[in-house]
Design a protein around this motif. Structure first.
Motif, mmCIF file in Angstrom:
data_model
loop_
_atom_site.group_PDB
_atom_site.id
_atom_site.type_symbol
_atom_site.label_atom_id
_atom_site.label_comp_id
_atom_site.label_asym_id
_atom_site.label_seq_id
_atom_site.Cartn_x
_atom_site.Cartn_y
_atom_site.Cartn_z
ATOM 1 N N ARG A 170 46.764 38.064 37.530
ATOM 2 C CA ARG A 170 47.146 37.242 38.685
ATOM 3 C C ARG A 170 47.705 38.116 39.808
ATOM 4 O O ARG A 170 47.381 37.910 40.989
ATOM 5 C CB ARG A 170 48.180 36.202 38.247
ATOM 6 C CG ARG A 170 48.585 35.251 39.371
ATOM 7 C CD ARG A 170 49.638 34.262 38.919
ATOM 8 N NE ARG A 170 49.064 33.206 38.092
ATOM 9 C CZ ARG A 170 49.361 33.001 36.815
ATOM 10 N NH1 ARG A 170 50.205 33.804 36.206
ATOM 11 N NH2 ARG A 170 48.819 32.006 36.157
ATOM 12 N N LEU A 171 48.530 39.091 39.452
ATOM 13 C CA LEU A 171 49.112 39.974 40.460
ATOM 14 C C LEU A 171 48.034 40.762 41.195
ATOM 15 O O LEU A 171 48.016 40.819 42.431
ATOM 16 C CB LEU A 171 50.094 40.943 39.791
ATOM 17 C CG LEU A 171 50.673 42.049 40.684
ATOM 18 C CD1 LEU A 171 51.492 41.442 41.814
ATOM 19 C CD2 LEU A 171 51.522 43.009 39.864
ATOM 20 N N VAL A 172 47.111 41.354 40.446
ATOM 21 C CA VAL A 172 46.047 42.145 41.069
ATOM 22 C C VAL A 172 45.172 41.261 41.958
ATOM 23 O O VAL A 172 44.798 41.655 43.075
ATOM 24 C CB VAL A 172 45.196 42.850 40.001
ATOM 25 C CG1 VAL A 172 43.983 43.510 40.627
ATOM 26 C CG2 VAL A 172 46.039 43.888 39.261
ATOM 27 N N SER A 173 44.851 40.065 41.469
ATOM 28 C CA SER A 173 44.038 39.141 42.257
ATOM 29 C C SER A 173 44.729 38.785 43.574
ATOM 30 O O SER A 173 44.102 38.776 44.642
ATOM 31 C CB SER A 173 43.767 37.872 41.444
ATOM 32 O OG SER A 173 43.105 36.906 42.222
ATOM 33 N N ASP A 174 46.023 38.497 43.500
ATOM 34 C CA ASP A 174 46.775 38.143 44.705
ATOM 35 C C ASP A 174 46.808 39.310 45.694
ATOM 36 O O ASP A 174 46.656 39.112 46.909
ATOM 37 C CB ASP A 174 48.196 37.730 44.337
ATOM 38 C CG ASP A 174 48.255 36.393 43.604
ATOM 39 O OD1 ASP A 174 47.248 35.651 43.655
ATOM 40 O OD2 ASP A 174 49.290 36.101 42.974
ATOM 41 N N ARG A 175 46.987 40.519 45.179
ATOM 42 C CA ARG A 175 47.038 41.689 46.065
ATOM 43 C C ARG A 175 45.681 41.917 46.740
ATOM 44 O O ARG A 175 45.613 42.277 47.920
ATOM 45 C CB ARG A 175 47.435 42.929 45.258
ATOM 46 C CG ARG A 175 48.845 42.857 44.660
ATOM 47 C CD ARG A 175 49.919 43.173 45.679
ATOM 48 N NE ARG A 175 51.255 43.032 45.121
ATOM 49 C CZ ARG A 175 51.877 43.960 44.387
ATOM 50 N NH1 ARG A 175 51.259 45.101 44.125
ATOM 51 N NH2 ARG A 175 53.091 43.754 43.937
ATOM 52 N N LEU A 176 44.594 41.716 45.988
ATOM 53 C CA LEU A 176 43.269 41.879 46.577
ATOM 54 C C LEU A 176 43.012 40.822 47.650
ATOM 55 O O LEU A 176 42.417 41.114 48.694
ATOM 56 C CB LEU A 176 42.198 41.804 45.486
ATOM 57 C CG LEU A 176 42.038 43.063 44.633
ATOM 58 C CD1 LEU A 176 41.140 42.790 43.438
ATOM 59 C CD2 LEU A 176 41.472 44.215 45.466
ATOM 60 N N ARG A 177 43.465 39.603 47.403
ATOM 61 C CA ARG A 177 43.291 38.552 48.406
ATOM 62 C C ARG A 177 44.046 38.893 49.676
ATOM 63 O O ARG A 177 43.572 38.636 50.792
ATOM 64 C CB ARG A 177 43.773 37.215 47.852
ATOM 65 C CG ARG A 177 42.839 36.609 46.812
ATOM 66 C CD ARG A 177 43.291 35.223 46.412
ATOM 67 N NE ARG A 177 42.365 34.613 45.472
ATOM 68 C CZ ARG A 177 42.444 33.353 45.045
ATOM 69 N NH1 ARG A 177 43.400 32.567 45.520
ATOM 70 N NH2 ARG A 177 41.576 32.870 44.191
ATOM 71 N N GLU A 178 45.245 39.460 49.524
ATOM 72 C CA GLU A 178 46.020 39.879 50.699
ATOM 73 C C GLU A 178 45.282 40.939 51.500
ATOM 74 O O GLU A 178 45.476 41.049 52.716
ATOM 75 C CB GLU A 178 47.382 40.416 50.243
ATOM 76 C CG GLU A 178 48.299 39.354 49.662
ATOM 77 C CD GLU A 178 49.544 39.949 49.022
ATOM 78 O OE1 GLU A 178 49.693 41.202 49.080
ATOM 79 O OE2 GLU A 178 50.354 39.196 48.463
#
Length: 378
Positions: free
Chosen positions: A188-196
């Protein structure tokens, strides 16, 4: 024949080495017996008295035997692993663990993950520099606890690149972390960072959630009778068939989840229903016969079948939906495997009871995602 003093010294050293080797060799059967006694421990105090005696003798062994003790975790039950781990920690407290032996043990992926993790922690006590040397090698490690450290390091590297304004490097590094990640929080953290950073991330695929299903319903669950009633899909999947449902004729419909964690929501095709049963069917194509795990979550009472065989049945409603809530070990056959899920919704109308859904992923025995062969070809 005359033997000089140097020759005598060599002979004595040879005899000493032979003696030490013989003692060590002779001690191995004892170690094997002690580990066997610990592995034999069972529930309801079965074998506990014998195991307690074995543990005491094991915990008194020399620190040079530490990796042999850790190897005893291979193939052991969780209860036995706890006994052996405590013995290993006790042995390690009495002396300086052999760093070279521990490092070789950590790098040997044939050993049990729990044993390798403990060996790694004991290694860091005597050689803190081992972290920088070993962790980068663990990004594809089959031991979840070790892989997690490697992923965490790559996430930190990506964060530093982002802080420096190097978007290209940050994206590439986060994507490298995403390809290796197994744990939900890191994913979830990596996904959120990529979306940012303006990038998408297919978490459902990375974690192995099946998103394409055929759904049918609603069938009747009045009075909670639905879980025990065998409706037609339980006798075989006929995709063109129609059946009598709770509200009229029902037929199979195609459904693809767009949820980032592969949630299959029966409300979407069938509306917000109460006291109903829904079925979901899919196929998983395996390259070869293999042991695997079906990992499922659902807030509803449910059943799960693989190739017509009941895998599990959980009759409780609205108990929460933890990640990998139900873990069932199964054997996939080579080729097509049919998966059928039954999900029952009850009569409750509270806001927290508005769920008629499930998630399911296929994993290897370490929790790594497995993907259907036909899906990989797309």
């Amino acid at each position: 024949m005359q033997i000089g003093s140097a020759g005598i010294a060599r002979v004595l050293c040879g005899l000493l080495a032979w003696s030490v080797g013989t003692v060590a060799w002779g001690a191995e059967p004892e170690l094997d017996k002690l580990l066997a006694d610990l592995k034999a421990v069972g529930p309801d105090a079965a074998g506990h008295e014998q195991a307690a005696t074995a543990w005491q003798r094991l915990a008194e062994m020399d620190v040079s035997r530490l990796t042999s003790i850790l190897a005893g975790m291979d193939g052991a039950s969780p209860l036995a692993v706890n006994w052996i781990a405590l013995a290993a920690q006790t042995v390690a407290e009495r002396g300086s663990p052999p760093a070279a032996d521990l490092e070789r043990f950590v790098l040997d992926r044939s050993h049990a993950p729990r044993g390798r993790r403990l060996a790694y922690e004991l290694l860091l006590r005597v050689d803190p520099s081992a972290e920088d040397r070993l962790v980068p090698q663990m990004l594809d490690d089959p031991a979840r606890e070790l892989r997690r450290d490697a992923v965490e390091r790559v996430i930190a590297e990506a964060s530093r690149a982002a802080e420096k304004g190097d978007k290209q490097a940050a994206v590439a590094t986060y994507q490298r972390a995403l390809r290796a990640v197994w744990d939900l929080d890191q994913a979830r953290l990596v996904s959120d960072r990529l979306r940012e950073l303006g990038q998408s991330a297919d978490l459902a695929r990375q974690l192995g959630f099946i998103t394409r299903w055929k759904l049918i319903g609603p069938f009747d669950n009045t009075g909670l009778k639905g879980l025990g009633n065998a409706y037609p899909p339980e006798s075989g999947i006929e995709v063109n068939a129609t059946y009598a449902g709770k509200l009229g004729e029902v037929r199979w419909v195609e459904f693809t989840s767009e949820d980032r964690f592969g949630r299959i929501d029966f409300f979407k095709p069938f509306g917000n229903q109460r006291e109903v049963v829904g079925y979901a069917a899919t196929e998983f194509v395996a390259d070869e016969a293999q042991e695997a795990e079906l990992r499922m979550s659902s807030a509803n009472a449910n059943k799960l079948w693989l190739n017509g065989q009941l895998v599990h049945e959980y009759p409780t409603y609205h108990r929460g939906t933890d990640f990998d809530q139900f873990i069932d070990r199964v054997t996939l056959k080579a080729g097509r495997n049919d998966i059928l899920v039954k999900v029952c919704q009850n009569e409750q109308t509270q806001d927290w009871a508005q769920r008629w859904d499930f998630q399911l992923r296929v994993c290897d025995l370490n929790g790594a995602a497995l993907h259907s062969a036909d899906e990989r070809k797309e």
